[in-house]
Design a protein around this motif. Structure first.
Motif, PDB file in Angstrom:
ATOM      1  N   LEU A 167       0.832  -1.200   0.000  1.00  0.00           N
ATOM      2  CA  LEU A 167       0.000   0.000   0.000  1.00  0.00           C
ATOM      3  C   LEU A 167       0.871   1.257   0.000  1.00  0.00           C
ATOM      4  CD1 LEU A 167      -2.883  -0.929   2.466  1.00  0.00           C
ATOM      5  CD2 LEU A 167      -3.019  -0.634  -0.001  1.00  0.00           C
ATOM      6  N   ALA A 168       1.979   1.235   0.724  1.00  0.00           N
ATOM      7  CA  ALA A 168       2.868   2.385   0.749  1.00  0.00           C
ATOM      8  C   ALA A 168       3.485   2.607  -0.627  1.00  0.00           C
ATOM      9  CB  ALA A 168       3.961   2.176   1.795  1.00  0.00           C
ATOM     10  N   PHE A 169       3.940   1.517  -1.263  1.00  0.00           N
ATOM     11  CA  PHE A 169       4.562   1.627  -2.585  1.00  0.00           C
ATOM     12  C   PHE A 169       3.555   2.132  -3.627  1.00  0.00           C
ATOM     13  CE2 PHE A 169       5.611  -0.322  -6.682  1.00  0.00           C
ATOM     14  CZ  PHE A 169       6.829   0.287  -6.930  1.00  0.00           C
ATOM     15  N   PHE A 170       2.376   1.495  -3.697  1.00  0.00           N
ATOM     16  CA  PHE A 170       1.369   1.911  -4.687  1.00  0.00           C
ATOM     17  C   PHE A 170       0.843   3.307  -4.387  1.00  0.00           C
ATOM     18  CE2 PHE A 170       0.916  -2.721  -5.684  1.00  0.00           C
ATOM     19  CZ  PHE A 170       1.342  -2.626  -6.990  1.00  0.00           C
ATOM     20  N   GLY A 171       0.761   3.681  -3.113  1.00  0.00           N
ATOM     21  CA  GLY A 171       0.348   5.047  -2.755  1.00  0.00           C
ATOM     22  C   GLY A 171       1.372   6.054  -3.242  1.00  0.00           C
ATOM     23  N   PHE A 172       2.673   5.710  -3.019  1.00  0.00           N
ATOM     24  CA  PHE A 172       3.732   6.581  -3.488  1.00  0.00           C
ATOM     25  C   PHE A 172       3.668   6.726  -5.004  1.00  0.00           C
ATOM     26  CE2 PHE A 172       8.064   6.983  -5.172  1.00  0.00           C
ATOM     27  CZ  PHE A 172       8.410   8.206  -4.643  1.00  0.00           C
ATOM     28  N   TYR A 208       1.065   6.249  -6.927  1.00  0.00           N
ATOM     29  CA  TYR A 208      -0.153   6.978  -7.280  1.00  0.00           C
ATOM     30  C   TYR A 208       0.063   8.482  -7.144  1.00  0.00           C
ATOM     31  CZ  TYR A 208      -4.864   8.878  -6.964  1.00  0.00           C
ATOM     32  OH  TYR A 208      -5.983   9.619  -7.137  1.00  0.00           O
ATOM     33  N   PHE A 209       0.639   8.915  -6.045  1.00  0.00           N
ATOM     34  CA  PHE A 209       0.799  10.346  -5.832  1.00  0.00           C
ATOM     35  C   PHE A 209       1.896  10.947  -6.721  1.00  0.00           C
ATOM     36  CE2 PHE A 209      -1.539   9.471  -1.887  1.00  0.00           C
ATOM     37  CZ  PHE A 209      -2.510  10.441  -2.013  1.00  0.00           C
ATOM     38  N   VAL A 210       2.986  10.222  -6.928  1.00  0.00           N
ATOM     39  CA  VAL A 210       4.078  10.764  -7.740  1.00  0.00           C
ATOM     40  C   VAL A 210       3.708  10.752  -9.208  1.00  0.00           C
ATOM     41  CG1 VAL A 210       6.465  10.369  -8.497  1.00  0.00           C
ATOM     42  CG2 VAL A 210       5.876  10.231  -6.087  1.00  0.00           C
ATOM     43  N   ILE A 211       3.272   9.605  -9.685  1.00  0.00           N
ATOM     44  CA  ILE A 211       2.986   9.495 -11.109  1.00  0.00           C
ATOM     45  C   ILE A 211       1.573  10.003 -11.420  1.00  0.00           C
ATOM     46  CG2 ILE A 211       2.695   7.884 -13.019  1.00  0.00           C
ATOM     47  CD1 ILE A 211       4.968   6.263 -11.871  1.00  0.00           C
ATOM     48  N   GLY A 212       0.576   9.520 -10.675  1.00  0.00           N
ATOM     49  CA  GLY A 212      -0.818   9.860 -10.971  1.00  0.00           C
ATOM     50  C   GLY A 212      -1.144  11.319 -10.722  1.00  0.00           C
ATOM     51  N   ARG A 213      -0.616  11.884  -9.633  1.00  0.00           N
ATOM     52  CA  ARG A 213      -0.933  13.273  -9.311  1.00  0.00           C
ATOM     53  C   ARG A 213       0.140  14.253  -9.788  1.00  0.00           C
ATOM     54  NH1 ARG A 213      -6.155  14.200  -7.889  1.00  0.00           N
ATOM     55  NH2 ARG A 213      -6.886  12.448  -6.676  1.00  0.00           N
ATOM     56  N   GLY A 214       1.347  13.771 -10.059  1.00  0.00           N
ATOM     57  CA  GLY A 214       2.425  14.678 -10.434  1.00  0.00           C
ATOM     58  C   GLY A 214       2.718  14.667 -11.924  1.00  0.00           C
ATOM     59  N   MET A 215       2.914  13.472 -12.484  1.00  0.00           N
ATOM     60  CA  MET A 215       3.359  13.379 -13.869  1.00  0.00           C
ATOM     61  C   MET A 215       2.208  13.355 -14.868  1.00  0.00           C
ATOM     62  SD  MET A 215       6.358  10.629 -13.762  1.00  0.00           S
ATOM     63  CE  MET A 215       7.996  11.017 -13.286  1.00  0.00           C
ATOM     64  N   VAL A 216       1.192  12.616 -14.593  1.00  0.00           N
ATOM     65  CA  VAL A 216       0.086  12.454 -15.546  1.00  0.00           C
ATOM     66  C   VAL A 216      -0.557  13.797 -15.888  1.00  0.00           C
ATOM     67  CG1 VAL A 216      -2.195  11.414 -15.866  1.00  0.00           C
ATOM     68  CG2 VAL A 216      -0.324  10.042 -15.002  1.00  0.00           C
ATOM     69  N   PRO A 217      -0.827  14.683 -14.919  1.00  0.00           N
ATOM     70  CA  PRO A 217      -1.406  15.968 -15.312  1.00  0.00           C
ATOM     71  C   PRO A 217      -0.489  16.775 -16.240  1.00  0.00           C
ATOM     72  CG  PRO A 217      -1.732  15.627 -12.982  1.00  0.00           C
ATOM     73  CD  PRO A 217      -0.851  14.544 -13.466  1.00  0.00           C
ATOM     74  N   LYS A 218       0.833  16.680 -16.011  1.00  0.00           N
ATOM     75  CA  LYS A 218       1.751  17.393 -16.899  1.00  0.00           C
ATOM     76  C   LYS A 218       1.717  16.795 -18.306  1.00  0.00           C
ATOM     77  CE  LYS A 218       4.950  18.828 -13.296  1.00  0.00           C
ATOM     78  NZ  LYS A 218       6.290  18.673 -12.735  1.00  0.00           N
ATOM     79  N   VAL A 219       1.687  15.465 -18.380  1.00  0.00           N
ATOM     80  CA  VAL A 219       1.612  14.802 -19.685  1.00  0.00           C
ATOM     81  C   VAL A 219       0.294  15.144 -20.369  1.00  0.00           C
ATOM     82  CG1 VAL A 219       1.479  12.550 -20.828  1.00  0.00           C
ATOM     83  CG2 VAL A 219       3.196  12.947 -19.052  1.00  0.00           C
ATOM     84  N   MET A 220      -0.802  15.124 -19.630  1.00  0.00           N
ATOM     85  CA  MET A 220      -2.113  15.455 -20.188  1.00  0.00           C
ATOM     86  C   MET A 220      -2.149  16.913 -20.650  1.00  0.00           C
ATOM     87  SD  MET A 220      -3.724  12.696 -20.333  1.00  0.00           S
ATOM     88  CE  MET A 220      -5.318  13.279 -20.811  1.00  0.00           C
TER      89      MET A 220
END
Length: 163
Positions: free
Chosen positions: A19-24, A26-38
């Motif tokens: 859960l810690a790994f997938f949370g990390f 999720y927040f790094v890639i899902g909330r940080g990188m994906v919006p920039k890519v989008m």
């Protein structure tokens, strides 16, 4: 069994770290990188749409310019045709005028020639009548021994020619 009692502690630790790994992630890639890519994809899509709109506008402007050029070209062509037609008409009128003047000169010369021919014919007929009346008087003198005056001989010849 002691192994089963360890399972819960082992699995709990693994679940925590998962859960810690997938949370990390999720927040790094899902909330940080994906919006920039989008945002980059949306910006690229917007740029492509803007470029297509600009190309359509440029094509429409080029079509309008071409149509204006064609209209102007057709107008210039029509003007040129009108000038050519006017020049042809003027040349035809000038030719007609010169032909009429030449025909008048020729008709005058023909009339003079006809008058000279008629005068020459009348003169020749007069001479022929004179020669014929003299010849008739001479023939009558020699053949019949008659003396015929010139007036009577002329009258007889005129009656024979015109009669």
């Amino acid at each position: 069994m002691p192994q089963i009692s360890q399972l819960a502690a082992t699995y709990a630790s693994q679940i925590f770290w998962m859960l810690a790994f997938f949370g990390f992630i999720y927040f790094v890639i899902g909330r940080g990188m994906v919006p920039k890519v989008m945002a980059t994809v949306e910006a690229r899509d917007k740029q492509i749409a803007d470029d297509l709109a600009a190309a359509d506008a440029a094509r429409a402007a080029a079509d309008a310019e071409e149509e204006a050029w064609r209209t102007a070209d057709n107008a210039r062509r029509a003007e040129a045709q009108a000038v050519i037609a006017k020049a042809k008409a003027d040349a035809a009128a000038a030719s007609e005028k010169r032909l009429a003047a030449a025909a008048t000169v020729v008709d005058g010369r023909l009339a003079e020639a006809d008058a000279r021919i008629a005068a020459a014919r009348d003169g020749a007929l007069g001479e022929i009548e004179t020669v014929a009346s003299e010849a008739a008087a001479a023939i009558a003198q020699r053949v019949a021994g008659l003396s015929v005056d010139a007036k009577a001989a002329n009258a007889a010849v005129k009656e024979a020619f015109h009669g």
